[in-house]
Design an enzyme around this catalytic site. Sequence first.
Site, PDB file in Angstrom:
ATOM      1  N   ASP A   1       3.434  -4.715  -5.805  1.00  0.00           N
ATOM      2  CA  ASP A   1       4.269  -5.837  -4.681  1.00  0.00           C
ATOM      3  C   ASP A   1       5.313  -6.310  -5.249  1.00  0.00           C
ATOM      4  O   ASP A   1       6.216  -6.652  -3.426  1.00  0.00           O
ATOM      5  CB  ASP A   1       3.512  -6.926  -6.326  1.00  0.00           C
ATOM      6  CG  ASP A   1       1.695  -7.514  -5.809  1.00  0.00           C
ATOM      7  OD1 ASP A   1       1.139  -7.151  -4.668  1.00  0.00           O
ATOM      8  OD2 ASP A   1       1.420  -7.775  -6.830  1.00  0.00           O
TER       9      ASP A   1
ATOM     10  N   GLU B   1       0.987  -1.175  -0.004  1.00  0.00           N
ATOM     11  CA  GLU B   1       0.052   0.227   0.542  1.00  0.00           C
ATOM     12  C   GLU B   1       0.808   1.491   0.305  1.00  0.00           C
ATOM     13  O   GLU B   1       0.509   2.776  -0.835  1.00  0.00           O
ATOM     14  CB  GLU B   1      -0.909  -0.043   1.390  1.00  0.00           C
ATOM     15  CG  GLU B   1      -1.473  -1.489   1.251  1.00  0.00           C
ATOM     16  CD  GLU B   1      -2.852  -1.318   0.272  1.00  0.00           C
ATOM     17  OE1 GLU B   1      -2.628  -0.507  -0.613  1.00  0.00           O
ATOM     18  OE2 GLU B   1      -3.308  -2.245  -0.011  1.00  0.00           O
TER      19      GLU B   1
END
EC number: 3.4.24.-
Length: 775
Positions: A676, A613
């Site tokens: 990711d 995030e």
Amino acid sequence: MEAPYSMTAHYDEFQEVKYVSRCGTGGARGTSLPPGFPRGSGRSASGSRSGLPRWNRREVCLLSGLVFAAGLCAILAAMLALKYLGPGAAGGGGACPEGCPERKAFARAARFLSANLDASIDPCQDFYSFACGGWLRRHAIPDDKLTYGTIAAIGEQNEERLRRLLARPTGGPGGAAQRKVRAFFRSCLDMREIERLGPRPMLEVIEDCGGWDLGGAADRPGAARWDLNRLLYKAQGVYSAAALFSLTVSLDDRNSSRYVIRIDQDGLTLPERTLYLAQDEESEKILAAYRVFMQRLLRLLGADAVEQKAQEILQLEQRLANISVSEYDDLRRDVSSAYNKVTLGQLQKIIPHLQWKWLLDQIFQEDFSEEEEVVLLATDYMQQVSQLIRSTPRRILHNYLVWRVVVVLSEHLSSPFREALHELAKEMEGNDKPQELARVCLGQANRHFGMALGALFVHEHFSAASKAKVQQLVEDIKYILGQRLEELDWMDAQTKAAARAKLQYMMVMVGYPDFLLKPEAVDKEYEFEVHEKTYFKNILNSIRFSIQLSVKKIRQEVDKSSWLLPPQALNAYYLPNKNQMVFPAGILQPTLYDPDFPQSLNYGGIGTIIGHELTHGYDDWGGQYDRSGNLLHWWTETSYSHFLRKAECIVRLYDNFTVYNQRVNGKHTLGENIADMGGLKLAYYAYQKWVREHGPEHPLHRLKYTHNQLFFIAFAQNWCIKRRSQSIYLQVLTDKHAPEHYRVLGSVSQFEEFGRAFHCPKDSPMNPVHKCSVW
């Protein structure tokens, strides 16, 4: 982007015991020995001098000291052996008694990890299958689910907790909102009453919208009075059904200190425009199933000429699909290009076939001036919608708008409607069995009473101590990003300064919003009537009240600490127009996070999600917003061109992945892939920082892997999942995330520390020579 409101280890540290020997110039009196040492029958200092010559007293004292030291070493060795090798090693050593929380947590962690692994697979060849092979063998997809994975198992645990909370009597502590959510849940479970009413609630809504075919031939009663604007008001402003376009209240992307009305493309029932274009066999099947679904609902609702109506509505939706732009198209991903702020007067000229001031006045209960500004996010689309309105018969437009309301509300009707929805979902996604009623009703309670249910959840299932520990973990990962920014060789000093400022200003919300601790504040979010025998009416009351809350925001001050999802949500998110990260309590649960787990697992589990995030603030989407959440290009041209080149490497990498003969779209999934990869690196280096500050962790009992290896295993096991083959088609078509197998392989194979941890040979599948890297 912010949606309208109406619509989601510690250890027992080794305690060093300092024993003090009093053997010295004063003799051997009062020597203190550790417990358990045998005490000798030494002679007193006043004994016979002939038995102990003066010159040998030093030897005796020295010998006593050596015996003491040897004994102390033996005890320390025993303690260390218990700590590292005994059954309690994983829980903090011999000082941890049988049954202590740390020992239990470590044993649970070891069982979880080892059961999920498939040690027969070489981690350097296929790390996902190595980390998840055991889990994939042992688990099947439940009949009523499209997917099932390790995170879904956490969701099941959360659901069970929520069900127990809702099953409690309405009385007791808590405000009106908590009593309402329980009454709402019971009304949803009352299928006897829902079956008794049948289609009647929906027929009343259709009548409120003017019935079917009101815009037909001029000799039909009421045809001359038909007004598209009034029906749009009903659909959008009363029933919250997007038709032709969407109207929402959101933060202004160029001035995040204020709210603005946003108009965007919308109005399709199927989840992706390309499904309407029937470009392959799978989309043709879905389109045929949708046509059957339309006819079935129309018959249940008493419409005549069902096949004709369904075909006309479908053709109109296909026209909308043809003029829509895919969410993954560059035109949609470049927010600056899509953003078009206009006045109401200008909007009327751009799209003349609607009465914009009247429509917005009705929905917002305002008297807007012609100078009121709105943001148009799909200017070309809306201009073509204006032409479509002009060229489409009123009857078809009317039936389409009524249909959009029906689609939004039909899931709340009796069994025949629910069965029709299930048949469509089965064809699209492959779920064999409808969800059980309790799960359906829990989902509706989450949707319509999210914060009220969240207040119940955090009161019992998330502590202030957990909140503080996760906040510290977030700060550690943010610190690493700050370091990484300094080390980047492709970003110039000016861009680095802007990136650091964005990091410094980023808000982090953990667990739950503070207002949930005040029942009266929660009550204000749900000031509408709820009755146990009127489920459909409860839904309508909730929708209308949510619309009221949303439209009121247009004149309110922005609260950037507000939450988009309730705290029980099994999710986390980053909002670029708030520069805000949120980690709800629902995702801060074992096995993603456990305060008693080894830190390698916490950093590999929830830590990589936190890093993910955080990296979203600097991906191809979030990187368009500055530290205040405003749409502003803060990159120098040189740094941005370097970023694009590095991003293109990731696009090419994921373009080469295929699943069920479908190629993963590297451009569609770029932002998530950057996040990711970046999240994995940030969490790993944050864990190394933790080890430097706290010392190496003790081995996990009966597992041969180092903690660096366990970190990567924990990351991969976040994404152990099974999907139905039909749902994979839609995932590749509509999901911004790559399939889970490739989320893992794409991330670890591009990180040199993974190859080092598992000793992967150069140019093996998980350790290629040429790697992609942004952050």
